[in-house]
Design an enzyme around this catalytic site. Structure first.
Site, PDB file in Angstrom:
ATOM      1  N   HIS A 144       2.826   6.462  -1.283  1.00  0.00           N
ATOM      2  CA  HIS A 144       2.210   5.477  -1.815  1.00  0.00           C
ATOM      3  C   HIS A 144       0.727   6.164  -2.340  1.00  0.00           C
ATOM      4  O   HIS A 144       0.419   7.256  -1.679  1.00  0.00           O
ATOM      5  CB  HIS A 144       1.768   4.625  -0.520  1.00  0.00           C
ATOM      6  CG  HIS A 144       0.849   3.351  -0.782  1.00  0.00           C
ATOM      7  ND1 HIS A 144      -0.254   3.605  -0.916  1.00  0.00           N
ATOM      8  CD2 HIS A 144       1.365   2.088  -0.759  1.00  0.00           C
ATOM      9  CE1 HIS A 144      -0.712   2.159  -0.919  1.00  0.00           C
ATOM     10  NE2 HIS A 144      -0.071   1.555  -0.926  1.00  0.00           N
ATOM     11  N   ASP A 156       2.921   8.562   7.603  1.00  0.00           N
ATOM     12  CA  ASP A 156       2.410   7.445   7.100  1.00  0.00           C
ATOM     13  C   ASP A 156       3.546   6.250   7.560  1.00  0.00           C
ATOM     14  O   ASP A 156       4.603   6.279   6.827  1.00  0.00           O
ATOM     15  CB  ASP A 156       2.417   7.410   5.493  1.00  0.00           C
ATOM     16  CG  ASP A 156       1.955   5.990   5.083  1.00  0.00           C
ATOM     17  OD1 ASP A 156       1.945   5.270   5.617  1.00  0.00           O
ATOM     18  OD2 ASP A 156       1.798   5.883   4.011  1.00  0.00           O
ATOM     19  N   GLN A 181       4.915   1.331   6.342  1.00  0.00           N
ATOM     20  CA  GLN A 181       5.820   0.557   5.811  1.00  0.00           C
ATOM     21  C   GLN A 181       7.045   0.555   6.835  1.00  0.00           C
ATOM     22  O   GLN A 181       7.876  -0.553   6.726  1.00  0.00           O
ATOM     23  CB  GLN A 181       6.442   1.197   4.649  1.00  0.00           C
ATOM     24  CG  GLN A 181       7.418   0.139   3.785  1.00  0.00           C
ATOM     25  CD  GLN A 181       6.665  -1.201   3.557  1.00  0.00           C
ATOM     26  OE1 GLN A 181       7.236  -2.312   3.881  1.00  0.00           O
ATOM     27  NE2 GLN A 181       5.493  -0.972   2.961  1.00  0.00           N
ATOM     28  N   LYS A 229       0.619  -4.948   8.285  1.00  0.00           N
ATOM     29  CA  LYS A 229       2.103  -4.829   8.018  1.00  0.00           C
ATOM     30  C   LYS A 229       3.016  -5.280   8.987  1.00  0.00           C
ATOM     31  O   LYS A 229       4.217  -5.432   8.800  1.00  0.00           O
ATOM     32  CB  LYS A 229       2.394  -3.241   7.642  1.00  0.00           C
ATOM     33  CG  LYS A 229       1.619  -2.905   6.372  1.00  0.00           C
ATOM     34  CD  LYS A 229       2.242  -2.966   5.000  1.00  0.00           C
ATOM     35  CE  LYS A 229       1.541  -2.776   3.826  1.00  0.00           C
ATOM     36  NZ  LYS A 229       1.546  -1.264   3.214  1.00  0.00           N
ATOM     37  N   CYS A 259       2.018   0.656  -6.043  1.00  0.00           N
ATOM     38  CA  CYS A 259       1.238   1.691  -5.597  1.00  0.00           C
ATOM     39  C   CYS A 259       2.121   3.125  -5.593  1.00  0.00           C
ATOM     40  O   CYS A 259       1.559   3.950  -4.805  1.00  0.00           O
ATOM     41  CB  CYS A 259       0.457   1.614  -4.365  1.00  0.00           C
ATOM     42  SG  CYS A 259      -0.929   0.278  -4.478  1.00  0.00           S
TER      43      CYS A 259
HETATM   44  C1  LIG Z   1       0.846  -0.592   2.664  1.00  0.00           C
HETATM   45  C2  LIG Z   1       1.099   0.965   2.505  1.00  0.00           C
HETATM   46  C3  LIG Z   1      -0.040   1.737   2.706  1.00  0.00           C
HETATM   47  C4  LIG Z   1      -1.504   1.374   2.736  1.00  0.00           C
HETATM   48  O1  LIG Z   1      -1.849   0.643   3.640  1.00  0.00           O
HETATM   49  P1  LIG Z   1      -3.276  -0.052   3.403  1.00  0.00           P
HETATM   50  O2  LIG Z   1      -3.369  -1.001   4.868  1.00  0.00           O
HETATM   51  O3  LIG Z   1      -3.552  -0.689   2.062  1.00  0.00           O
HETATM   52  O4  LIG Z   1      -4.364   1.022   4.043  1.00  0.00           O
HETATM   53  C5  LIG Z   1       0.202   3.289   2.582  1.00  0.00           C
HETATM   54  N1  LIG Z   1       1.343   3.703   2.780  1.00  0.00           N
HETATM   55  C6  LIG Z   1       2.473   2.828   2.718  1.00  0.00           C
HETATM   56  C7  LIG Z   1       3.675   3.482   2.800  1.00  0.00           C
HETATM   57  C8  LIG Z   1       2.331   1.359   2.625  1.00  0.00           C
HETATM   58  O5  LIG Z   1       3.461   0.481   2.793  1.00  0.00           O
END
Ligand SMILES: *Cc1c(COP(=O)(O)O)cnc(C)c1O
Length: 405
Positions: A122, A199, A202, A225, A363
């Site tokens: 992302h 991260d 997701q 999320k 993104c």
């Molecule tokens: C949604 C997402 C982000 C960003 O999250 P925010 O809540 O906008 O800070 C980063 N990495 C992944 C894989 C995502 O799905």
């Protein structure tokens, strides 16, 4: 408890609404999930009954708000398998958490050091590292991916060396749904002494990780999320790392003592929690975690896998439809295009039928560049979606194809 999707749908008030005259079919869960009534009620309850600033202790409301906020931290700690509560830092979300770590490493990295990121990140997991490398003269290197949307592990191993200081990657790609082999990546990175940040933005709605067992150095995610509110998330960091990193923002709450000559910082987690946080959001994050655990992550995964395989096979029956991200190991995200048709046009037509999908680069522009496409249509499913909704999507895509070709 058996999985009853109709009963679960009752928990989500938004699923009752209509869009453009049709019942809403919400298939943009990878961007943000919908919120159950329990989470909404929790926020209303906070503002209606015990709204106060936290950690200031003196009066009853402040005490109640502080207790609720710290209970939420504890729930997060337990859910993610974190050893110490002070290793949970509340942030405004994933992006904030990544920037906090990247900023901290500015004072650690030097010329010649290397930072590895995956090819399927992302933007929020690329740009902060680019900025970090510019500041420190460290080098950013990319772990490549292949046609099926999986990381090329042999290349990852070749990239690793004693110069590798940090490895950053998502557990699940938001654009492709690929579940990355994070265990193997963490183990191999640790062999050369590199720290790893995962991260989890997701993956968090689908997979319950045990961060202690994974032995990961940092993990970040966003509440929104996983059925929680927007504007709140966490940074998990191993205590020894969090102690090493300098504070990110200065302000109230993060100090021990302030004079104009010198300020000493508060201990963890407050060192990284400057200013008044999203108190209602933090408390509701805890409620969202309870809600998901009551349903059960195993049940959620099994149900979503069923939706994914059904939707995949139904969509592939449409001639000229191509799916990007075909790893066997993926969550319920389907990124696709119709031959010769712009994804934006498909998204517009299906929206007219009440179906919310995402179109664009999600993104994750480097992935689109890899496939040489401007973007995709992305349908991402949650445990409150149904087979009937998959059928509606398939019908709508067929209709879009007819109108646009
Ligand atoms: C949604 C997402 C982000 C960003 O999250 P925010 O809540 O906008 O800070 C980063 N990495 C992944 C894989 C995502 O799905």
């Amino acid at each position: 408890m058996s999985f009853d999707v109709q009963k679960i749908r009752e928990d989500f008030p938004i699923l009752k609404r209509k869009v453009n005259g049709h019942p809403l079919v919400y298939l943009d869960n990878a961007a943000t999930s919908q919120k159950p009534q329990a989470v909404i009620d929790c926020m209303v309850d906070y503002y209606s009954n015990y709204n106060a600033n936290i950690h200031r202790w003196v009066h009853t409301l402040s005490q109640e708000a502080t207790d609720a906020y710290e209970v939420a931290r504890k729930k997060i700690q337990n859910h993610f398998g974190i050893i110490h509560p002070e290793e949970v830092i509340f942030t405004s979300g994933t992006t904030h958490a990544i920037n906090l770590v990247a900023n901290g490493f500015s004072s650690i990295l030097k010329k010649g050091d290397e930072v590895l990121v995956s090819a399927m990140e992302h933007h929020s997991n690329i740009v902060p590292w680019q900025m970090l490398c510019e500041r420190t003269d460290a080098t950013l290197k990319v772990i490549p991916m292949n046609e099926t949307g999986e990381l090329v592990m042999e290349d990852f191993e070749k990239l690793l060396s004693e110069n590798t200081k940090l490895v950053f990657l998502n557990h699940v790609s938001n654009a492709l749904g690929t579940i990355n082999p994070i265990e193997e990546i963490i183990n191999k990175a640790h062999k050369v002494g590199a720290a790893v940040l995962i991260d989890g933005a997701q993956s968090c709605a689908h997979i319950k990780p045990n961060l202690k067992a994974l032995d990961v150095d940092f993990y970040v995610t966003s509440a929104h999320k996983m059925c929680g509110p927007t504007g709140v998330g966490i940074l998990y960091g191993k205590k020894e790392w969090l102690e090493k990193l300098p504070p990110y923002q200065g302000g109230g709450e993060m100090i021990k003592e302030v004079t104009f000559e010198k300020t000493t910082y508060a201990g963890l987690p407050h060192k990284f929690e400057a200013g008044t946080p999203n108190i209602a959001g933090g408390i509701a994050f805890g409620v969202a975690i309870d809600y998901l655990n009551e349903i059960g992550f195993q049940e959620i995964a099994t149900y979503e896998d069923g939706l994914l395989s059904y939707a995949t096979s139904e969509l592939l029956k449409i001639e000229g439809l191509k799916i990007y991200g075909t790893s066997k190991n993926k969550t319920s995200v389907i990124s696709f295009n119709l031959d010769g048709i712009h994804p934006y046009d498909v998204g517009t037509i299906v929206d007219k039928l009440g179906i919310a999908v995402r179109t664009g680069h999600h993104c994750a522009q480097p992935i689109m560049d890899y496939y040489k496409i401007p973007g995709t249509v992305r349908a991402s499913f949650s445990f409150y979606n149904t087979k009937e909704e998959v059928d509606k999507l398939v019908e709508a895509v067929k209709r879009a194809k007819m109108m646009l070709s």
